[in-house]
Each structure stands twice: as C-alpha cells, then as structure tokens.
Design a protein around this motif. Structure first.
Motif, PDB file in Angstrom:
ATOM      1  N   MET A  86       0.839  -1.199   0.000  1.00 35.40           N
ATOM      2  CA  MET A  86       0.000   0.000   0.000  1.00 35.40           C
ATOM      3  C   MET A  86       0.869   1.242   0.000  1.00 35.40           C
ATOM      4  N   VAL A  87       0.650   2.112  -0.942  1.00 33.24           N
ATOM      5  CA  VAL A  87       1.394   3.350  -1.123  1.00 33.24           C
ATOM      6  C   VAL A  87       2.883   3.006  -1.193  1.00 33.24           C
ATOM      7  N   SER A  88       3.656   3.395  -0.197  1.00 33.61           N
ATOM      8  CA  SER A  88       5.094   3.126  -0.208  1.00 33.61           C
ATOM      9  C   SER A  88       5.505   2.205   0.936  1.00 33.61           C
ATOM     10  N   ALA A  89       4.565   1.382   1.382  1.00 30.86           N
ATOM     11  CA  ALA A  89       4.858   0.505   2.520  1.00 30.86           C
ATOM     12  C   ALA A  89       4.184  -0.846   2.343  1.00 30.86           C
ATOM     13  N   LEU A  90       4.684  -1.807   3.084  1.00 33.01           N
ATOM     14  CA  LEU A  90       4.058  -3.116   3.179  1.00 33.01           C
ATOM     15  C   LEU A  90       3.276  -3.127   4.482  1.00 33.01           C
ATOM     16  N   VAL A  91       1.967  -3.338   4.398  1.00 36.62           N
ATOM     17  CA  VAL A  91       1.116  -3.378   5.585  1.00 36.62           C
ATOM     18  C   VAL A  91       1.074  -4.819   6.082  1.00 36.62           C
ATOM     19  N   VAL A  92       1.375  -4.994   7.356  1.00 37.72           N
ATOM     20  CA  VAL A  92       1.393  -6.315   7.987  1.00 37.72           C
ATOM     21  C   VAL A  92       0.227  -6.371   8.957  1.00 37.72           C
ATOM     22  N   ILE A 103       5.941  -1.793   7.107  1.00 38.32           N
ATOM     23  CA  ILE A 103       7.373  -1.903   6.837  1.00 38.32           C
ATOM     24  C   ILE A 103       7.634  -1.001   5.644  1.00 38.32           C
ATOM     25  N   SER A 104       8.552  -0.075   5.807  1.00 40.26           N
ATOM     26  CA  SER A 104       8.859   0.849   4.715  1.00 40.26           C
ATOM     27  C   SER A 104      10.358   1.072   4.632  1.00 40.26           C
ATOM     28  N   GLY A 105      10.766   1.750   3.586  1.00 38.19           N
ATOM     29  CA  GLY A 105      12.178   2.049   3.398  1.00 38.19           C
ATOM     30  C   GLY A 105      12.683   2.993   4.470  1.00 38.19           C
ATOM     31  N   GLY A 106      13.907   2.794   4.871  1.00 38.46           N
ATOM     32  CA  GLY A 106      14.495   3.631   5.905  1.00 38.46           C
ATOM     33  C   GLY A 106      15.215   4.841   5.348  1.00 38.46           C
ATOM     34  N   ASN A 107      15.226   4.965   4.010  1.00 38.99           N
ATOM     35  CA  ASN A 107      15.898   6.101   3.381  1.00 38.99           C
ATOM     36  C   ASN A 107      15.169   6.452   2.090  1.00 38.99           C
ATOM     37  N   ASN A 108      15.725   7.373   1.314  1.00 44.85           N
ATOM     38  CA  ASN A 108      15.087   7.812   0.072  1.00 44.85           C
ATOM     39  C   ASN A 108      15.134   6.755  -1.021  1.00 44.85           C
ATOM     40  N   LEU A 109      15.918   5.707  -0.845  1.00 46.47           N
ATOM     41  CA  LEU A 109      16.050   4.670  -1.853  1.00 46.47           C
ATOM     42  C   LEU A 109      14.957   3.611  -1.762  1.00 46.47           C
ATOM     43  N   GLY A 110      14.088   3.681  -0.780  1.00 48.35           N
ATOM     44  CA  GLY A 110      13.072   2.664  -0.572  1.00 48.35           C
ATOM     45  C   GLY A 110      13.607   1.540   0.287  1.00 48.35           C
ATOM     46  N   PHE A 111      12.902   0.428   0.296  1.00 47.46           N
ATOM     47  CA  PHE A 111      13.256  -0.706   1.132  1.00 47.46           C
ATOM     48  C   PHE A 111      14.546  -1.353   0.650  1.00 47.46           C
ATOM     49  N   THR A 112      15.468  -1.589   1.568  1.00 41.51           N
ATOM     50  CA  THR A 112      16.681  -2.361   1.301  1.00 41.51           C
ATOM     51  C   THR A 112      16.920  -3.282   2.496  1.00 41.51           C
ATOM     52  N   ALA A 113      17.748  -4.276   2.321  1.00 31.18           N
ATOM     53  CA  ALA A 113      18.059  -5.196   3.414  1.00 31.18           C
ATOM     54  C   ALA A 113      18.775  -4.487   4.556  1.00 31.18           C
ATOM     55  N   THR A 114      19.419  -3.374   4.264  1.00 26.51           N
ATOM     56  CA  THR A 114      20.158  -2.642   5.289  1.00 26.51           C
ATOM     57  C   THR A 114      19.449  -1.364   5.734  1.00 26.51           C
TER      58      THR A 114
END
Length: 184
Positions: free
Chosen positions: A77-83, A92-103
């Motif tokens: 949904m939008v820019s996040a994964l709704v759990v 769960i969403s990206g922690g920076n401007n690049l979106g979701f990454t493993a880090t």
C-alpha cells in the motif's frame, strides 16, 4: 522488486527456549533478478567469512516484528508493506530515500486492533479494510502520509457487530465491488 513471505505457524516442534516463534516473522527475497532469487531469503555473502561477510542492500533476509503474532495478511500500500497480524497492524517501509533495502528499513506500529480473518482483508483503492475483534477497520493515510486505522463500525453498526459470534468473525470474507464502489 522483492517477494515477501509471512503467515508461518507459531508452533515450535522439538525446539528449545532459543527457538524462534516464526508467527512474528516476515521474510523477504533478494532483489529479484531471475526466478531463483524469488525464494532467496538470505544474504549473498557468507556471513562467517573473514573477508566479505557484509550484508548488502540487495540481499534477502527476515524481519521479526516485535510484539506481532499470527500474521494474517500482507498488503502493498502506497510506499509501505502493511502487515496485518492478530494483535495489531504494522507497516514496513524504506528507511531512506532509496526505498526498502536489506540494510535500510523501518517498522512502525499503526494500531493494536488486529485482524481476525485473512479473508476479511479487502484492498479498496488507497485503503485497506479488515475485520477485528472490536469492529471493522479502515486503514488509510492521512494528509501527512502517516497510516491511520479508523473503526468504521463504531458510529454506525457497532451494537450489531458486537452480537456477531466469534466463529463468524474469524471466518469472515470480504470483497470489493469496484463497479458499485462497495465492500461486501
């Protein structure tokens, strides 16, 4: 993109006190480049290596959502994964401007009103509706882009909803009729 997995049973068979309770975990694949990376929920580098053991942005892995149990559904949904779990809803969403990454990701709790039936989860344009123990909820974003959950039965059919039996609520199924723009 990536593939996300959840809905694991909470039962531990022949485990010990250190065994993980998988019902609070969300696994994610490596950045998908071919069919084999869809199920690669691990890092590329050997974590025991002395030379290259670092986790990289494109790796797969898992997220343990603190406090969640019995995850019922995942919705993009939008820019996040709704759990949607039995005891609450998280994003769960990206922690920076690049979106979701493993880090780089963040987990945010939206509400303690969880989802009782995976079949009751309905995606409606830019919102998600689901059945909870205390009512039917509409999950959407506000003007600031934050996720909010509203009990839509509270001011309308709450007394009727309260009379519905527990087995019926747990087995609830929902569907969105886009032509009539109604959830049934």
């Amino acid at each position: 993109g990536r593939v996300f997995y959840s809905g694991f049973p909470g039962d531990v068979i022949d485990g010990d006190t250190s065994s993980p309770k998988m019902s609070s975990y969300v696994l994610f694949s490596q950045l998908v480049t071919d069919a084999t990376s869809i199920v690669a929920c691990y890092q590329s580098n050997d974590p025991t290596s002395k030379d290259q053991s670092d986790l990289v942005d494109t790796d797969g892995g898992f997220i343990r959502i603190e406090g969640a149990f019995n995850i019922k559904s995942l919705v993009n949904m939008v820019s996040a994964l709704v759990v949607l779990a039995e005891n609450g809803v998280w994003t769960i969403s990206g922690g920076n401007n690049l979106g979701f990454t493993a880090t780089g990701y963040k987990v945010t709790k939206v509400t303690s009103s969880g989802c009782v039936s995976a079949g009751s989860v309905v995606v409606v344009e830019n919102a998600v509706m689901y059945w909870s123990r205390d009512g039917i909820y509409n999950l959407s974003t506000n003007q600031l882009g934050d996720f909010v959950a509203d009990n839509i039965t509270k001011k309308t059919i709450q007394s009727f909803y309260n009379e519905i039996g527990g087995t019926i609520i747990v087995n609830a199924e929902g569907v969105y009729d886009s032509y009539e723009q109604k959830v049934k």
